[in-house]
Design a protein around this motif. Structure first.
Motif, PDB file in Angstrom:
ATOM      1  N   ILE A  33     -32.784  64.272  20.728  1.00  0.00           N
ATOM      2  CA  ILE A  33     -32.003  63.739  19.607  1.00  0.00           C
ATOM      3  C   ILE A  33     -30.514  63.895  19.901  1.00  0.00           C
ATOM      4  N   ARG A  34     -30.142  65.059  20.378  1.00  0.00           N
ATOM      5  CA  ARG A  34     -28.734  65.320  20.692  1.00  0.00           C
ATOM      6  C   ARG A  34     -28.234  64.368  21.777  1.00  0.00           C
ATOM      7  N   ARG A  35     -29.013  64.187  22.848  1.00  0.00           N
ATOM      8  CA  ARG A  35     -28.587  63.305  23.939  1.00  0.00           C
ATOM      9  C   ARG A  35     -28.412  61.859  23.477  1.00  0.00           C
ATOM     10  N   ILE A  36     -29.376  61.352  22.712  1.00  0.00           N
ATOM     11  CA  ILE A  36     -29.261  59.957  22.267  1.00  0.00           C
ATOM     12  C   ILE A  36     -28.095  59.804  21.297  1.00  0.00           C
ATOM     13  N   ARG A  91     -22.170  64.402  11.975  1.00  0.00           N
ATOM     14  CA  ARG A  91     -21.909  63.904  10.619  1.00  0.00           C
ATOM     15  C   ARG A  91     -22.254  62.420  10.483  1.00  0.00           C
ATOM     16  N   GLU A  92     -21.912  61.620  11.481  1.00  0.00           N
ATOM     17  CA  GLU A  92     -22.205  60.190  11.422  1.00  0.00           C
ATOM     18  C   GLU A  92     -23.708  59.930  11.385  1.00  0.00           C
ATOM     19  N   LEU A  93     -24.458  60.625  12.218  1.00  0.00           N
ATOM     20  CA  LEU A  93     -25.910  60.452  12.199  1.00  0.00           C
ATOM     21  C   LEU A  93     -26.485  60.911  10.871  1.00  0.00           C
ATOM     22  N   TYR A 100     -31.677  54.473  15.726  1.00  0.00           N
ATOM     23  CA  TYR A 100     -31.315  54.156  17.109  1.00  0.00           C
ATOM     24  C   TYR A 100     -32.206  53.088  17.739  1.00  0.00           C
ATOM     25  N   GLU A 101     -33.073  52.485  16.928  1.00  0.00           N
ATOM     26  CA  GLU A 101     -33.987  51.432  17.394  1.00  0.00           C
ATOM     27  C   GLU A 101     -34.815  51.886  18.589  1.00  0.00           C
ATOM     28  N   PHE A 126     -38.858  59.624  12.404  1.00  0.00           N
ATOM     29  CA  PHE A 126     -38.920  58.195  12.128  1.00  0.00           C
ATOM     30  C   PHE A 126     -37.540  57.658  11.743  1.00  0.00           C
ATOM     31  N   LEU A 127     -36.816  58.393  10.900  1.00  0.00           N
ATOM     32  CA  LEU A 127     -35.479  57.958  10.495  1.00  0.00           C
ATOM     33  C   LEU A 127     -34.518  57.903  11.679  1.00  0.00           C
TER      34      LEU A 127
END
Length: 87
Positions: free
Chosen positions: A28-31, A40-42, A75-76, A69-70
């Motif tokens: 998650i961090r890498r993507i 904050r944006e994510l 990030y499609e 899922f979210l």
């Protein structure tokens, strides 16, 4: 859509962190970084608190399926992205 309980990651003690939680959080961090997003944006994009993102990324919390899922939807990505190359 999703209740807070469905999305809120499960806390794990530092002695109970497992490699899967750490690896999924790392993905998650890498993507997030690769796509140029701050924590904050994510968090704003998927409707959770920034500390939730940080906790999952460090393996301090176990991500629930709705949370993954979210993130994947934002990030499609296919959900399997988070579990590829796990050992």
């Amino acid at each position: 859509m999703y209740t807070n309980e469905m999305v809120t990651p499960l806390r794990v003690s530092s002695s109970r962190k497992n490699s899967i939680d750490v690896q999924v959080g790392g993905k998650i961090r890498r993507i997030r970084i690769d796509r140029g997003n701050s924590v904050r944006e994510l968090a704003l994009a998927i409707g959770v608190a920034p500390n939730m993102i940080e906790s999952v990324e460090t393996g301090g919390c176990r991500a629930r399926p709705a949370f993954l899922f979210l993130v994947a939807s934002h990030y499609e990505l296919n959900l399997k992205y988070f579990f590829e190359d796990l050992y």
